[in-house]
Write a protein that holds these residues in place. Sequence first.
Motif, PDB file in Angstrom:
ATOM      1  N   GLU A 161       5.040  -6.355   4.898  1.00  0.00           N
ATOM      2  CA  GLU A 161       5.786  -7.605   4.697  1.00  0.00           C
ATOM      3  C   GLU A 161       6.889  -7.749   5.739  1.00  0.00           C
ATOM      4  O   GLU A 161       7.135  -8.851   6.252  1.00  0.00           O
ATOM      5  CB  GLU A 161       6.371  -7.647   3.287  1.00  0.00           C
ATOM      6  CG  GLU A 161       5.332  -7.851   2.200  1.00  0.00           C
ATOM      7  CD  GLU A 161       5.871  -7.623   0.802  1.00  0.00           C
ATOM      8  OE1 GLU A 161       7.094  -7.408   0.634  1.00  0.00           O
ATOM      9  OE2 GLU A 161       5.056  -7.648  -0.146  1.00  0.00           O
ATOM     10  N   LYS A 205      -6.075  -0.738  -4.311  1.00  0.00           N
ATOM     11  CA  LYS A 205      -5.341  -1.052  -3.082  1.00  0.00           C
ATOM     12  C   LYS A 205      -5.141   0.198  -2.231  1.00  0.00           C
ATOM     13  O   LYS A 205      -5.152   0.129  -0.998  1.00  0.00           O
ATOM     14  CB  LYS A 205      -4.014  -1.724  -3.411  1.00  0.00           C
ATOM     15  CG  LYS A 205      -4.213  -3.120  -3.960  1.00  0.00           C
ATOM     16  CD  LYS A 205      -2.910  -3.780  -4.310  1.00  0.00           C
ATOM     17  CE  LYS A 205      -3.199  -5.161  -4.917  1.00  0.00           C
ATOM     18  NZ  LYS A 205      -1.991  -5.838  -5.354  1.00  0.00           N
ATOM     19  N   TYR A 206      -4.981   1.342  -2.878  1.00  0.00           N
ATOM     20  CA  TYR A 206      -4.875   2.606  -2.139  1.00  0.00           C
ATOM     21  C   TYR A 206      -6.192   2.871  -1.398  1.00  0.00           C
ATOM     22  O   TYR A 206      -6.189   3.227  -0.218  1.00  0.00           O
ATOM     23  CB  TYR A 206      -4.555   3.752  -3.094  1.00  0.00           C
ATOM     24  CG  TYR A 206      -4.454   5.099  -2.418  1.00  0.00           C
ATOM     25  CD1 TYR A 206      -3.273   5.498  -1.817  1.00  0.00           C
ATOM     26  CD2 TYR A 206      -5.546   5.969  -2.379  1.00  0.00           C
ATOM     27  CE1 TYR A 206      -3.167   6.730  -1.184  1.00  0.00           C
ATOM     28  CE2 TYR A 206      -5.452   7.196  -1.755  1.00  0.00           C
ATOM     29  CZ  TYR A 206      -4.264   7.575  -1.149  1.00  0.00           C
ATOM     30  OH  TYR A 206      -4.168   8.798  -0.522  1.00  0.00           O
ATOM     31  N   GLN A 239       2.939   0.599  -2.523  1.00  0.00           N
ATOM     32  CA  GLN A 239       4.177  -0.192  -2.541  1.00  0.00           C
ATOM     33  C   GLN A 239       4.940  -0.039  -1.224  1.00  0.00           C
ATOM     34  O   GLN A 239       5.414  -1.024  -0.647  1.00  0.00           O
ATOM     35  CB  GLN A 239       5.057   0.224  -3.716  1.00  0.00           C
ATOM     36  CG  GLN A 239       6.362  -0.538  -3.792  1.00  0.00           C
ATOM     37  CD  GLN A 239       7.286   0.010  -4.873  1.00  0.00           C
ATOM     38  OE1 GLN A 239       7.141   1.134  -5.331  1.00  0.00           O
ATOM     39  NE2 GLN A 239       8.235  -0.798  -5.282  1.00  0.00           N
ATOM     40  N   LYS A 240       5.059   1.186  -0.745  1.00  0.00           N
ATOM     41  CA  LYS A 240       5.777   1.439   0.516  1.00  0.00           C
ATOM     42  C   LYS A 240       5.087   0.755   1.689  1.00  0.00           C
ATOM     43  O   LYS A 240       5.743   0.120   2.524  1.00  0.00           O
ATOM     44  CB  LYS A 240       5.881   2.950   0.792  1.00  0.00           C
ATOM     45  CG  LYS A 240       6.794   3.677  -0.141  1.00  0.00           C
ATOM     46  CD  LYS A 240       8.220   3.362   0.188  1.00  0.00           C
ATOM     47  CE  LYS A 240       9.135   4.262  -0.625  1.00  0.00           C
ATOM     48  NZ  LYS A 240      10.533   3.978  -0.413  1.00  0.00           N
ATOM     49  N   GLN A 250       0.109   4.512  -6.165  1.00  0.00           N
ATOM     50  CA  GLN A 250       0.782   3.223  -6.337  1.00  0.00           C
ATOM     51  C   GLN A 250       2.088   3.179  -5.562  1.00  0.00           C
ATOM     52  O   GLN A 250       2.449   2.143  -4.989  1.00  0.00           O
ATOM     53  CB  GLN A 250       0.993   2.941  -7.829  1.00  0.00           C
ATOM     54  CG  GLN A 250      -0.324   2.712  -8.547  1.00  0.00           C
ATOM     55  CD  GLN A 250      -0.222   2.803 -10.063  1.00  0.00           C
ATOM     56  OE1 GLN A 250       0.737   3.347 -10.610  1.00  0.00           O
ATOM     57  NE2 GLN A 250      -1.229   2.290 -10.745  1.00  0.00           N
ATOM     58  N   HIS A 251       2.783   4.293  -5.502  1.00  0.00           N
ATOM     59  CA  HIS A 251       4.024   4.384  -4.732  1.00  0.00           C
ATOM     60  C   HIS A 251       3.721   4.210  -3.239  1.00  0.00           C
ATOM     61  O   HIS A 251       4.443   3.487  -2.534  1.00  0.00           O
ATOM     62  CB  HIS A 251       4.711   5.726  -5.000  1.00  0.00           C
ATOM     63  CG  HIS A 251       5.985   5.920  -4.260  1.00  0.00           C
ATOM     64  ND1 HIS A 251       7.152   5.274  -4.590  1.00  0.00           N
ATOM     65  CD2 HIS A 251       6.265   6.689  -3.182  1.00  0.00           C
ATOM     66  CE1 HIS A 251       8.099   5.636  -3.749  1.00  0.00           C
ATOM     67  NE2 HIS A 251       7.590   6.497  -2.885  1.00  0.00           N
ATOM     68  N   ASN A 255       3.012  -1.799   1.598  1.00  0.00           N
ATOM     69  CA  ASN A 255       3.132  -3.248   1.442  1.00  0.00           C
ATOM     70  C   ASN A 255       4.503  -3.737   1.891  1.00  0.00           C
ATOM     71  O   ASN A 255       4.618  -4.783   2.535  1.00  0.00           O
ATOM     72  CB  ASN A 255       2.859  -3.674   0.005  1.00  0.00           C
ATOM     73  CG  ASN A 255       1.390  -3.668  -0.331  1.00  0.00           C
ATOM     74  OD1 ASN A 255       0.530  -3.677   0.542  1.00  0.00           O
ATOM     75  ND2 ASN A 255       1.087  -3.646  -1.615  1.00  0.00           N
ATOM     76  N   THR A 256       5.547  -2.991   1.572  1.00  0.00           N
ATOM     77  CA  THR A 256       6.903  -3.353   1.998  1.00  0.00           C
ATOM     78  C   THR A 256       6.995  -3.361   3.519  1.00  0.00           C
ATOM     79  O   THR A 256       7.549  -4.298   4.116  1.00  0.00           O
ATOM     80  CB  THR A 256       7.939  -2.384   1.400  1.00  0.00           C
ATOM     81  OG1 THR A 256       7.868  -2.457  -0.025  1.00  0.00           O
ATOM     82  CG2 THR A 256       9.344  -2.706   1.866  1.00  0.00           C
ATOM     83  N   ASP A 316      -6.401   3.921  -7.379  1.00  0.00           N
ATOM     84  CA  ASP A 316      -5.832   2.592  -7.224  1.00  0.00           C
ATOM     85  C   ASP A 316      -6.653   1.860  -6.162  1.00  0.00           C
ATOM     86  O   ASP A 316      -6.819   2.358  -5.044  1.00  0.00           O
ATOM     87  CB  ASP A 316      -4.368   2.698  -6.786  1.00  0.00           C
ATOM     88  CG  ASP A 316      -3.701   1.354  -6.671  1.00  0.00           C
ATOM     89  OD1 ASP A 316      -3.042   0.952  -7.643  1.00  0.00           O
ATOM     90  OD2 ASP A 316      -3.851   0.709  -5.609  1.00  0.00           O
TER      91      ASP A 316
END
Length: 110
Positions: free
Chosen positions: A96, A36-37, A89-90, A85-86, A92-93, A34
Amino acid sequence: KNKRFALVEKIDTKKYVVSTKLMVLRNNNHKLLDTKYLYLYLTSPTMIDYFQNEAESRSGTFPQITFKDNVANVEIDLPSLKEQQHIVQKINTINEKIVLNNQINDNLAV
Protein backbone atom coordinates in the motif's frame (compact mmCIF):
# COMPACT_ATOMS: atom_id res chain seq x y z
CA LYS A 1 7.41 -14.51 -17.67
CA ASN A 2 4.47 -12.19 -18.20
CA LYS A 3 3.57 -12.32 -14.50
CA ARG A 4 -0.10 -12.88 -15.12
CA PHE A 5 -1.68 -14.01 -11.90
CA ALA A 6 -4.58 -12.95 -9.77
CA LEU A 7 -6.06 -13.63 -6.37
CA VAL A 8 -9.77 -14.15 -6.95
CA GLU A 9 -11.98 -14.23 -3.90
CA LYS A 10 -15.66 -14.66 -3.17
CA ILE A 11 -17.02 -15.72 -6.53
CA ASP A 12 -19.37 -18.51 -7.53
CA THR A 13 -16.95 -20.76 -9.40
CA LYS A 14 -19.82 -22.61 -11.07
CA LYS A 15 -20.53 -19.53 -13.20
CA TYR A 16 -17.07 -19.12 -14.74
CA VAL A 17 -14.86 -20.91 -17.23
CA VAL A 18 -11.14 -20.25 -17.50
CA SER A 19 -8.66 -20.60 -20.32
CA THR A 20 -6.66 -23.78 -20.71
CA LYS A 21 -3.58 -21.57 -20.37
CA LEU A 22 -4.57 -20.79 -16.81
CA MET A 23 -3.94 -22.77 -13.64
CA VAL A 24 -6.49 -22.41 -10.87
CA LEU A 25 -5.33 -23.20 -7.34
CA ARG A 26 -7.69 -23.44 -4.37
CA ASN A 27 -6.97 -23.51 -0.67
CA ASN A 28 -8.72 -26.57 0.72
CA ASN A 29 -7.64 -26.09 4.33
CA HIS A 30 -8.21 -22.57 5.67
CA LYS A 31 -7.33 -23.74 9.21
CA LEU A 32 -3.79 -24.56 8.10
CA LEU A 33 -3.10 -22.15 5.26
CA ASP A 34 -4.03 -18.51 4.71
CA THR A 35 -5.02 -18.09 1.04
CA LYS A 36 -3.37 -14.67 0.77
CA TYR A 37 -0.17 -16.11 2.24
CA LEU A 38 -0.22 -18.84 -0.42
CA TYR A 39 -0.78 -16.23 -3.12
CA LEU A 40 2.08 -14.05 -1.89
CA TYR A 41 4.35 -17.08 -1.55
CA LEU A 42 3.63 -18.38 -5.05
CA THR A 43 4.01 -14.93 -6.62
CA SER A 44 7.23 -14.07 -4.80
CA PRO A 45 10.27 -13.37 -7.00
CA THR A 46 11.90 -16.63 -5.89
CA MET A 47 8.88 -18.72 -6.89
CA ILE A 48 8.36 -16.78 -10.14
CA ASP A 49 11.99 -17.51 -11.06
CA TYR A 50 11.52 -21.17 -10.15
CA PHE A 51 8.36 -21.51 -12.25
CA GLN A 52 9.94 -19.64 -15.17
CA ASN A 53 12.97 -21.95 -15.12
CA GLU A 54 10.70 -24.99 -14.92
CA ALA A 55 8.60 -23.74 -17.83
CA GLU A 56 11.61 -23.01 -20.01
CA SER A 57 13.20 -26.39 -19.30
CA ARG A 58 10.23 -28.28 -20.79
CA SER A 59 10.29 -29.43 -24.35
CA GLY A 60 7.51 -28.25 -26.60
CA THR A 61 6.42 -25.29 -28.63
CA PHE A 62 5.93 -22.89 -25.71
CA PRO A 63 7.08 -22.72 -22.07
CA GLN A 64 4.55 -24.09 -19.61
CA ILE A 65 4.17 -25.48 -16.13
CA THR A 66 1.73 -28.11 -14.92
CA PHE A 67 0.33 -28.71 -11.48
CA LYS A 68 1.47 -32.33 -11.35
CA ASP A 69 5.02 -31.74 -12.58
CA ASN A 70 5.84 -28.29 -11.23
CA VAL A 71 3.47 -27.12 -8.51
CA ALA A 72 2.26 -30.12 -6.51
CA ASN A 73 5.66 -30.89 -5.03
CA VAL A 74 6.63 -27.35 -4.10
CA GLU A 75 7.47 -27.20 -0.42
CA ILE A 76 6.08 -24.12 1.30
CA ASP A 77 7.55 -22.57 4.41
CA LEU A 78 4.42 -22.79 6.53
CA PRO A 79 4.47 -20.97 9.84
CA SER A 80 1.42 -20.97 12.10
CA LEU A 81 -1.79 -19.52 10.67
CA LYS A 82 -1.46 -16.52 12.98
CA GLU A 83 2.09 -15.87 11.75
CA GLN A 84 0.97 -16.25 8.11
CA GLN A 85 -1.71 -13.63 8.68
CA HIS A 86 0.83 -11.34 10.32
CA ILE A 87 3.18 -11.72 7.32
CA VAL A 88 0.32 -10.98 4.91
CA GLN A 89 -0.60 -7.87 6.91
CA LYS A 90 3.00 -6.59 6.85
CA ILE A 91 3.41 -7.20 3.11
CA ASN A 92 0.04 -5.57 2.37
CA THR A 93 1.09 -2.50 4.38
CA ILE A 94 4.34 -2.25 2.41
CA ASN A 95 2.51 -2.72 -0.91
CA GLU A 96 0.00 0.00 0.00
CA LYS A 97 2.88 2.37 0.77
CA ILE A 98 4.49 1.57 -2.58
CA VAL A 99 1.23 2.36 -4.39
CA LEU A 100 0.88 5.63 -2.47
CA ASN A 101 4.49 6.61 -3.17
CA ASN A 102 4.02 5.87 -6.87
CA GLN A 103 0.91 8.06 -6.91
CA ILE A 104 2.84 10.87 -5.19
CA ASN A 105 5.69 10.52 -7.67
CA ASP A 106 3.25 10.59 -10.60
CA ASN A 107 1.72 13.81 -9.26
CA LEU A 108 5.15 15.39 -8.80
CA ALA A 109 6.11 14.57 -12.38
CA VAL A 110 3.17 16.56 -13.77
